[in-house]
Motif scaffolding. Sequence first.
Motif, PDB file in Angstrom:
ATOM      1  N   MET A   1      51.842  45.708  35.976  1.00 15.34           N
ATOM      2  CA  MET A   1      50.320  46.645  35.992  1.00 15.34           C
ATOM      3  C   MET A   1      49.620  46.672  34.410  1.00 15.34           C
ATOM      4  SD  MET A   1      49.248  46.250  38.732  1.00 15.34           S
ATOM      5  CE  MET A   1      47.360  44.981  38.250  1.00 15.34           C
ATOM      6  N   ARG A   2      50.558  46.974  33.620  1.00 12.23           N
ATOM      7  CA  ARG A   2      49.770  47.290  32.104  1.00 12.23           C
ATOM      8  C   ARG A   2      49.690  46.485  31.864  1.00 12.23           C
ATOM      9  NH1 ARG A   2      53.556  51.561  28.665  1.00 12.23           N
ATOM     10  NH2 ARG A   2      52.918  52.988  30.298  1.00 12.23           N
ATOM     11  N   MET A   3      50.540  45.203  31.700  1.00 16.91           N
ATOM     12  CA  MET A   3      50.541  44.458  30.904  1.00 16.91           C
ATOM     13  C   MET A   3      49.105  43.457  31.670  1.00 16.91           C
ATOM     14  SD  MET A   3      52.826  40.650  30.307  1.00 16.91           S
ATOM     15  CE  MET A   3      53.071  40.777  32.235  1.00 16.91           C
ATOM     16  N   LEU A   4      49.266  43.051  33.258  1.00 15.41           N
ATOM     17  CA  LEU A   4      47.684  42.561  33.528  1.00 15.41           C
ATOM     18  C   LEU A   4      46.710  43.341  33.102  1.00 15.41           C
ATOM     19  CD1 LEU A   4      49.489  42.375  37.381  1.00 15.41           C
ATOM     20  CD2 LEU A   4      49.497  40.108  34.961  1.00 15.41           C
ATOM     21  N   ARG A   5      46.443  44.365  32.531  1.00 18.70           N
ATOM     22  CA  ARG A   5      45.403  44.874  32.120  1.00 18.70           C
ATOM     23  C   ARG A   5      45.472  44.684  30.716  1.00 18.70           C
ATOM     24  NH1 ARG A   5      43.134  49.512  35.763  1.00 18.70           N
ATOM     25  NH2 ARG A   5      44.768  49.477  37.076  1.00 18.70           N
ATOM     26  N   CYS A   6      46.223  44.765  29.775  1.00 19.14           N
ATOM     27  CA  CYS A   6      46.428  44.366  28.988  1.00 19.14           C
ATOM     28  C   CYS A   6      45.735  42.852  28.889  1.00 19.14           C
ATOM     29  CB  CYS A   6      47.284  44.839  28.575  1.00 19.14           C
ATOM     30  SG  CYS A   6      46.977  44.190  26.487  1.00 19.14           S
ATOM     31  N   SER A   7      45.681  41.933  29.320  1.00 20.81           N
ATOM     32  CA  SER A   7      45.723  40.736  28.942  1.00 20.81           C
ATOM     33  C   SER A   7      44.648  40.696  29.539  1.00 20.81           C
ATOM     34  CB  SER A   7      46.572  39.276  29.707  1.00 20.81           C
ATOM     35  OG  SER A   7      46.112  39.877  31.086  1.00 20.81           O
ATOM     36  N   LEU A   8      43.330  40.732  30.851  1.00 22.51           N
ATOM     37  CA  LEU A   8      42.076  40.824  31.297  1.00 22.51           C
ATOM     38  C   LEU A   8      41.186  42.102  29.834  1.00 22.51           C
ATOM     39  CD1 LEU A   8      41.944  41.598  35.065  1.00 22.51           C
ATOM     40  CD2 LEU A   8      41.639  38.975  33.748  1.00 22.51           C
ATOM     41  N   ARG A   9      42.047  43.442  29.212  1.00 22.27           N
ATOM     42  CA  ARG A   9      40.853  44.303  28.530  1.00 22.27           C
ATOM     43  C   ARG A   9      40.607  45.199  28.615  1.00 22.27           C
ATOM     44  NH1 ARG A   9      40.511  41.429  22.790  1.00 22.27           N
ATOM     45  NH2 ARG A   9      41.924  39.209  23.283  1.00 22.27           N
ATOM     46  N   LEU A  10      40.884  44.959  29.411  1.00 14.82           N
ATOM     47  CA  LEU A  10      40.698  46.351  30.695  1.00 14.82           C
ATOM     48  C   LEU A  10      41.707  47.789  30.445  1.00 14.82           C
ATOM     49  CD1 LEU A  10      40.250  44.880  34.439  1.00 14.82           C
ATOM     50  CD2 LEU A  10      38.456  45.530  32.201  1.00 14.82           C
ATOM     51  N   THR A  11      41.282  49.280  30.400  1.00 18.25           N
ATOM     52  CA  THR A  11      41.743  50.313  30.445  1.00 18.25           C
ATOM     53  C   THR A  11      42.073  50.962  31.641  1.00 18.25           C
ATOM     54  OG1 THR A  11      40.264  51.330  30.160  1.00 18.25           O
ATOM     55  CG2 THR A  11      41.101  50.502  27.873  1.00 18.25           C
ATOM     56  N   ARG A  12      42.922  52.129  31.700  1.00 14.67           N
ATOM     57  CA  ARG A  12      43.346  52.638  32.728  1.00 14.67           C
ATOM     58  C   ARG A  12      41.301  54.162  32.954  1.00 14.67           C
ATOM     59  NH1 ARG A  12      46.048  53.937  36.555  1.00 14.67           N
ATOM     60  NH2 ARG A  12      45.907  55.710  36.917  1.00 14.67           N
ATOM     61  N   ARG A  13      40.886  54.070  32.384  1.00 11.97           N
ATOM     62  CA  ARG A  13      39.817  54.827  31.939  1.00 11.97           C
ATOM     63  C   ARG A  13      38.258  53.546  32.603  1.00 11.97           C
ATOM     64  NH1 ARG A  13      38.249  58.560  27.178  1.00 11.97           N
ATOM     65  NH2 ARG A  13      40.009  58.830  27.648  1.00 11.97           N
ATOM     66  N   GLU A  14      38.408  52.746  32.597  1.00 13.38           N
ATOM     67  CA  GLU A  14      37.405  52.245  33.149  1.00 13.38           C
ATOM     68  C   GLU A  14      37.684  52.207  34.402  1.00 13.38           C
ATOM     69  OE1 GLU A  14      37.674  48.112  31.702  1.00 13.38           O
ATOM     70  OE2 GLU A  14      37.038  49.059  29.916  1.00 13.38           O
ATOM     71  N   ARG A  15      39.003  52.471  35.631  1.00 11.04           N
ATOM     72  CA  ARG A  15      39.266  52.393  37.361  1.00 11.04           C
ATOM     73  C   ARG A  15      38.671  51.200  37.643  1.00 11.04           C
ATOM     74  NH1 ARG A  15      38.440  58.963  38.304  1.00 11.04           N
ATOM     75  NH2 ARG A  15      38.609  57.034  40.261  1.00 11.04           N
ATOM     76  N   VAL A  16      39.642  49.700  37.374  1.00 11.66           N
ATOM     77  CA  VAL A  16      39.502  48.489  37.842  1.00 11.66           C
ATOM     78  C   VAL A  16      40.765  48.687  38.858  1.00 11.66           C
ATOM     79  CG1 VAL A  16      39.791  46.622  37.922  1.00 11.66           C
ATOM     80  CG2 VAL A  16      38.340  47.704  36.220  1.00 11.66           C
ATOM     81  N   ARG A  17      40.325  48.689  40.222  1.00  5.90           N
ATOM     82  CA  ARG A  17      41.338  48.166  41.354  1.00  5.90           C
ATOM     83  C   ARG A  17      42.665  47.152  40.688  1.00  5.90           C
ATOM     84  NH1 ARG A  17      41.326  51.610  45.781  1.00  5.90           N
ATOM     85  NH2 ARG A  17      39.526  52.918  45.771  1.00  5.90           N
ATOM     86  N   SER A  18      43.687  47.638  41.232  1.00  6.15           N
ATOM     87  CA  SER A  18      44.939  46.587  40.646  1.00  6.15           C
ATOM     88  C   SER A  18      45.004  45.008  41.558  1.00  6.15           C
ATOM     89  CB  SER A  18      46.297  47.430  41.401  1.00  6.15           C
ATOM     90  OG  SER A  18      45.955  48.442  40.290  1.00  6.15           O
ATOM     91  N   GLU A  19      44.567  45.572  42.940  1.00  7.63           N
ATOM     92  CA  GLU A  19      44.120  44.283  43.557  1.00  7.63           C
ATOM     93  C   GLU A  19      43.288  43.678  42.817  1.00  7.63           C
ATOM     94  OE1 GLU A  19      43.954  47.330  44.753  1.00  7.63           O
ATOM     95  OE2 GLU A  19      45.103  47.248  45.746  1.00  7.63           O
ATOM     96  N   TYR A  20      41.829  43.834  42.072  1.00 12.79           N
ATOM     97  CA  TYR A  20      40.919  42.621  41.661  1.00 12.79           C
ATOM     98  C   TYR A  20      42.071  42.240  40.366  1.00 12.79           C
ATOM     99  CZ  TYR A  20      37.357  41.399  38.622  1.00 12.79           C
ATOM    100  OH  TYR A  20      36.272  40.582  37.503  1.00 12.79           O
TER     101      TYR A  20
END
Length: 134
Positions: A1-20
């Motif tokens: 999941m970390r790699m997917l977040r990184c590819s969208l340039r999102l961090t965990r701090r932004e609190r975007v759901r994994s399903e999205y």
Amino acid sequence: MRMLRCSLRLTRRERVRSEYIRGKLRVPRLQDKLREGRLIWYGHVQRRDEEYVGRRVEGMEIGRRQGRPKRRLYDSYHENMREVGVTQEDAQDRISWRQKIRTGNRKFRELELRCCSTMLRILSLVSDCYLVLS
């Protein structure tokens, strides 16, 4: 999941759901891929002859220890088949078995085909425009 977040340039701090994130990148859930792999193997073993080692091991009874019974691979096969909606007899026809158990990828494949056909139409229009202009 970390790699997917990184590819969208999102961090965990932004609190975007994994399903999205998975929907945006068209990536199926890991549980679906694991279930698919187990059922592919189960269908492979079921289509083999009775003398195959995998079939013989499948029918073996193992002594039970005290306490809660351990989860067997056979139990997870049947649970996965119940989730997908297939039976043991369906495993004999390889092509229909594969189509039935690949529930997670069907939407993505259809979307891919639509995108490819759209791209081909755009390329043909561009080439037609190029021929007209030259």
